[in-house]
Each structure stands twice: as structure tokens, then as C-alpha cells.
Design a protein around this motif. Structure first.
Motif, PDB file in Angstrom:
ATOM      1  N   VAL A 179      -0.007  -4.620   4.359  1.00 11.35           N
ATOM      2  CA  VAL A 179       0.600  -5.282   5.529  1.00 11.35           C
ATOM      3  C   VAL A 179       1.156  -4.451   6.649  1.00 11.35           C
ATOM      4  O   VAL A 179       1.448  -4.933   7.858  1.00 11.35           O
ATOM      5  N   ALA A 187      -0.713  -3.948   9.809  1.00  9.16           N
ATOM      6  CA  ALA A 187      -0.659  -5.439  10.732  1.00  9.16           C
ATOM      7  C   ALA A 187       0.708  -5.661  11.336  1.00  9.16           C
ATOM      8  O   ALA A 187       0.628  -6.514  12.273  1.00  9.16           O
ATOM      9  N   HIS A 221       0.743  -6.120  14.970  1.00  7.88           N
ATOM     10  CA  HIS A 221       0.316  -7.305  15.677  1.00  7.88           C
ATOM     11  C   HIS A 221       1.080  -8.485  15.126  1.00  7.88           C
ATOM     12  O   HIS A 221       1.015  -9.334  15.946  1.00  7.88           O
ATOM     13  N   ILE A 222       1.723  -8.333  14.240  1.00  6.15           N
ATOM     14  CA  ILE A 222       2.549  -9.570  13.615  1.00  6.15           C
ATOM     15  C   ILE A 222       3.813  -9.808  14.631  1.00  6.15           C
ATOM     16  O   ILE A 222       4.018 -10.784  15.245  1.00  6.15           O
ATOM     17  N   GLY A 226      -6.123  -2.885   5.345  1.00  5.13           N
ATOM     18  CA  GLY A 226      -5.269  -3.599   6.331  1.00  5.13           C
ATOM     19  C   GLY A 226      -5.905  -3.357   7.721  1.00  5.13           C
ATOM     20  O   GLY A 226      -6.088  -4.386   8.614  1.00  5.13           O
ATOM     21  N   THR A 243      -7.377  -6.356  10.050  1.00  5.04           N
ATOM     22  CA  THR A 243      -6.443  -6.660  11.353  1.00  5.04           C
ATOM     23  C   THR A 243      -7.584  -6.316  12.532  1.00  5.04           C
ATOM     24  O   THR A 243      -7.561  -7.396  13.251  1.00  5.04           O
ATOM     25  N   GLY A 271      -8.608 -10.460  12.260  1.00  2.90           N
ATOM     26  CA  GLY A 271      -7.108 -10.509  12.234  1.00  2.90           C
ATOM     27  C   GLY A 271      -5.988 -10.389  11.441  1.00  2.90           C
ATOM     28  O   GLY A 271      -6.347 -10.698  10.025  1.00  2.90           O
ATOM     29  N   TRP A 272      -4.808 -10.322  11.462  1.00  2.39           N
ATOM     30  CA  TRP A 272      -3.803  -9.988  10.613  1.00  2.39           C
ATOM     31  C   TRP A 272      -3.688 -10.981   9.577  1.00  2.39           C
ATOM     32  O   TRP A 272      -3.263 -10.653   8.527  1.00  2.39           O
ATOM     33  N   VAL A 304      -5.177 -10.215   6.077  1.00  2.00           N
ATOM     34  CA  VAL A 304      -4.722  -9.476   5.238  1.00  2.00           C
ATOM     35  C   VAL A 304      -4.073 -10.274   4.178  1.00  2.00           C
ATOM     36  O   VAL A 304      -4.055  -9.745   3.166  1.00  2.00           O
ATOM     37  N   THR A 326       1.715   4.046  10.948  1.00  2.22           N
ATOM     38  CA  THR A 326       1.199   2.910  11.733  1.00  2.22           C
ATOM     39  C   THR A 326       1.660   2.424  12.806  1.00  2.22           C
ATOM     40  O   THR A 326       0.918   2.238  13.875  1.00  2.22           O
ATOM     41  N   GLN A 375      -0.314   3.004  16.368  1.00  2.00           N
ATOM     42  CA  GLN A 375      -0.646   1.880  17.234  1.00  2.00           C
ATOM     43  C   GLN A 375       0.473   1.583  18.218  1.00  2.00           C
ATOM     44  O   GLN A 375      -0.237   1.093  19.508  1.00  2.00           O
ATOM     45  N   ALA A 393      -6.143  -1.003  15.140  1.00  4.38           N
ATOM     46  CA  ALA A 393      -5.978  -1.047  13.854  1.00  4.38           C
ATOM     47  C   ALA A 393      -6.932  -0.472  13.027  1.00  4.38           C
ATOM     48  O   ALA A 393      -6.486   0.286  12.005  1.00  4.38           O
TER      49      ALA A 393
END
Length: 469
Positions: free
Chosen positions: A37, A40, A43-44, A162, A166, A170-171, A174, A295, A299, A306
Motif C-alpha cells: 500500500v 499507492a 494516489h489515495i 504496488g 497503481t 489503479g490503487w 492493491v 515512495t 512520487q 508509480a
């Protein structure tokens, strides 16, 4: 499938290796979900409008529920049978993964992560119990070696998976990816696992003990997370830390009085076990700190995708496994103390590099070096904590080590999130620099502690060498 282990106790199960394969994939899902996770999270943050605190809890809540309830799950497997607990844990984890992927808000996402942790806490210790039961002699050592190898590189490989998920569907995938895998494993294990006789109710579940240790750790993690906004030396932070300490004290006192305690706290008074749990806690915290900082740096600060970010963690995965493998080969000859100190110093040097220069190449090289050091620590920690316990204490000692592993993940995410808060919510690199510097200092101080506390007798590890995280 009607194979009865009570009637053929000494006869090897004909499908034991196939069962190990399915249980191993299930365990790998649980390990991956600690770190898969991480890639991601940015993006979350964008899709759900999640705050820094909510993003941190996305990592910490799963690890907290996993670690806090793991000993309870192992005890439940002893009372009602490991097969029932494995299947129940798998159903809960799979359903929770679906709910988490569908979550329209950060609150529901956190609820799903907690439910995933509950399922993992049931599944993991019961699955290991089945592995120990199904195999014997040299085959058991081989099976446990496979089991340990899953932990050695699984956490690092989670970042790679992940990134691919992602960047692709898409996230939410995951979490969705666990659903078909979980259903296939569930159907297979229903058919393959041997029927078990009802276990005699020799002891009751220590639910109060599980709630006390989980609530105390949750309070401490909340203090760490809130310190990122309110400050480390505020009255609120201090009060929360004191409440957590009181909770741990009550837990320890309850364990001495409970008819069926969750944990034999006297084991933690033994130098090898205490040192091993300290090292596993720190190693996991440092590992999660590397993933969390890395991460967001790639990003958020550098604008990498990702998938590219996930691929940049490939050297980290390889370094983790290399460090664990080399240490597993050397620990019987060299001893635990020098390898613990070397591992911590390597981790400190690796995390110091990005603290000095935030160039992407320096960050990749630094976190890879740090990963080699933490990979070595996982081996030293397990061997130190478990290498000298009596056979009848091996199960509870393993549970203690696994519990501190998850608590290290939860605490590591909380601390580094607060230290690096400025960079997680803003456009400055100063938070990342402070985060890596804090990790380097923690590893350096721990090296001094390990030089004093870690047993140095290599003979303690000659008969049983532990090579997994």
C-alpha cells in the motif's frame, strides 16, 4: 477430503507440499499488504482527499491489528483447531480486501485495513501451526525455510507489486488483487487440509490481554502521529505516552494474574529474547521508514510515476534478501553480536546518504544499503530471540517476535510520518532530510545498545540457523 491427522499421526500427509504452497501464498499476501500500500499512498491522498494522519494510519492500522491480535489468533488455533482459524482468517481478510478497495472515503478505508489486520492475525499463526504439524524432521526444516524466505523479500517485493498495480488498473487493485487469490486458496484449503479433532478446552482466550496491548500500542502510535502537527514536547503528546506506558504496565500485571495469559512476560526478561525483540522492532521500523519516505520522495517531490517508483525499489528488494542470506550463512561462525552491530551501522550509513544529498541516485543507493543492513538484522533478531528457548517455549517466543515485527511497522510509519510531515504535505525537501537523518541516528544509537546487550556466543546458533525475517 477426509484425511484424519488423529488416526495417522506419524504418517506424512500425501498433499503436505501442495498445502504448504497454498499456505505460503496466503502468508505472502499478508506480508505484502504491509508495504504494497505504501506506493499507492500519494494516489489515495489525491483520490480520497486523505490527510497525512489518515495516510499514516493506512499503514499503521493494519500492522497494529495484525500484531496486537496475533497471539490471540495463535491461542484460538490451539483451542478450536488450526484449520478452522485459517479458513476464518482467510474469509475475513479476503472480504476486507474487497471492502477496502471499494472504500469511497478515508474513514471506510481505515476500517477495511483494520479488518484486514484482524483476518491476518487469525490466518498467520494458525497457518504456521499447520506447517509445523504437517511436516516432521528434515522436511519440517525445509518447510520452515520456505516459510521464512517469504518474509525475507516479501515486504520489499510488495513495493514493486504496488507500483505495477497503481500504475496499471489503479490503487484500489492493491486491495482487489487479494480477492481472487484469496478465493482460490480458500477453495483449495477446504479440500486439502486434513480434518482435525475438536481440541480440548485446556485454556480460555485472554481477550482482555489482547485488548490491553493493542489499545496501549494504538495510543502510543496516535501520540507519534499527532506529534507531526502538535509537536513532540507538548502536553498532549506527553499525556498520550504516559497513558500508553500505564496500559503496558496494566497488561504486564494482568499477564501475571491471568489464568491463561496471552504472553509469558517473563520471557521478555531474558536477555536473548529481549534483545531479539528490540532488534526486530527496530529493523521493521527502519524498513517501513525507507518505504514510506522513498515512495513519497519519488512520487511527490520528483513527480515519478508509480511504476517507475516501484522499479526503483528493485535494488532494495535484492539488497534485503542478500543481507539476510549472507547473515544466515555467517551467524553460526561469527556470532550474533558483531553481525547485529554491523547490520545497524550499515543501515545507519545507508540512511545517512539521502540525509546529506537528496539526489535520486543517492536516495536509491542509500536506501539499498540500508535495506542490506535491515535484512541482516531480521536474521540476527530471530536467531537471538529463538535460538536459546526451550522447545515448549518456541511457539510463544515466535509469537512475541512476530508481534513486535508488526508493532515495529506501525510505529515506524507513525514516527517517520511526523518527522517528515513538512515534506509530506508541502513542497520542501527538508522533511525527507530529517526523516532519513532520524533513521540514521536511531540505527547508530541502536548499534551501541546492541554491542552491549546482544549475546555473543556463536554456539547458540549452530544447531538452528534462522534465515528469515
Amino acid at each position: 477430503m477426509t484425511y484424519d491427522t488423529t488416526e495417522t499421526e506419524r504418517t506424512p500427509h500425501p498433499w503436505r507440499w501442495r498445502i504448504l504452497g497454498f499456505l505460503g501464498v496466503a502468508q505472502l499476501m499478508l506480508i505484502l499488504d504491509v508495504t504494497v500500500v505504501a506506493i499507492a499512498l500519494p494516489h489515495i491522498e489525491t483520490d480520497l482527499g486523505a490527510s497525512r494522519e489518515a495516510l499514516t494510519w493506512t499503514v499503521s492500522a493494519y500492522a497494529l491489528a495484525f500484531g496486537g491480535l496475533m497471539l490471540l489468533g495463535g491461542r484460538l488455533a490451539d483451542l478450536i483447531g488450526a484449520k478452522r482459524v485459517v479458513l476464518a482468517g482467510l474469509v475475513i481478510f479476503t472480504a476486507a480486501s474487497l471492502a477496502t478497495g471499494l472504500a469511497p472515503s478515508s474513514g471506510l478505508l481505515l476500517g477495511g485495513r483494520i479488518a484486514q489486520g484482524v483476518g491476518a492475525a487469525l490466518l498467520s499463526p494458525a497457518a504456521l501451526s499447520l506447517v509445523v504439524t504437517l511436516f516432521d524432521g528434515d522436511e519440517r526444516n525445509k518447510a520452515l525455510g520456505v516459510w521464512s524466505a517469504l518474509g525475507g523479500g516479501g515486504a520489499a517485493l510488495g513495493v514493486l507489486l504496488g507500483g505495477a498495480l497503481t500504475a496499471g488498473p489503479g490503487w484500489p487493485w492493491v486491495f482487489f488483487v487479494n480477492v481472487p487469490i484469496g478465493l482460490v486458496i480458500l477453495v483449495a484449503l477446504i479440500r486439502l487440509l486434513p480434518r482435525q479433532a475438536a481440541a480440548a478446552p485446556r485454556a480460555r482466550l485472554d481477550v482482555l490481554g489482547a485488548l490491553l496491548v493493542t489499545a496501549s500500542t494504538g495510543t502510543l502510535i496516535y501520540a507519534f502521529i499527532s506529534a507531526g502537527d502538535g509537536g513532540w514536547l507538548t502536553a498532549v503528546t506527553g499525556l498520550l505516552v504516559v497513558l500508553a506506558a500505564l496500559g503496558y504496565l496494566v497488561f504486564a500485571l494482568w499477564q501475571r494474574r491471568a489464568a491463561s495469559p496471552l504472553m509469558d512476560v517473563r520471557l521478555l526478561a531474558r536477555r536473548p529474547v529481549a534483545t531479539g525483540t528490540f532488534l526486530i522492532l527496530l529493523a521493521t521500523a527502519l524498513m517501513i521508514a525507507v518505504f514510506f519516505l522513498g515512495t513519497f520522495y519519488f512520487q511527490h517531490a520528483r513527480g515519478y510515476g508509480a511504476l517507475r517508483t516501484g522499479l526503483l525499489f528493485l535494488p532494495v528488494a535484492l539488497a534485503t534478501m542478500a543481507g539476510a542470506n549472507l547473515t544466515g550463512r555467517a551467524i553460526a561462525r561469527v556470532g550474533a553480536r558483531p553481525l547485529a552491530v554491523i547490520g545497524l551501522l550499515v543501515a545507519a550509513a545507508g540512511m545517512a546518504a539521502p540525509a546529506v544529498s537528496m539526489h535520486p541516485a543517492t536516495v536509491v543507493a542509500g536506501v539499498s544499503v540500508a535495506a542490506a543492513g535491515t535484512g541482516a538484522l531480521f536474521v540476527v533478531a530471530s536467531a537471538t530471540a529463538l535460538g536459546q528457548v526451550a522447545p515448549h517455549e518456541a511457539g510463544i517466543a515466535s509469537g512475541i517476535v512476530s508481534t513486535f515485527h508488526e508493532f515495529g511497522a506501525a510505529g515506524g510509519a507513525a514516527v517517520v510520518s511526523s518527522v517528515a510531515a513538512a515534506s509530506l504535505v508541502g513542497d520542501t525537501l527538508s522533511g525527507f532530510t530529517r526523516g532519513f537523518a532520524a533513521g540514521a541516528v536511531a540505527a547508530g544509537v541502536a548499534a551501541l545498545v546492541a554491542a552491549v546487550l546482544t549475546p555473543r556466543k556463536p554456539e547458540a546458533f549452530r544447531k538452528s540457523r534462522t534465515t528469515g525475517a
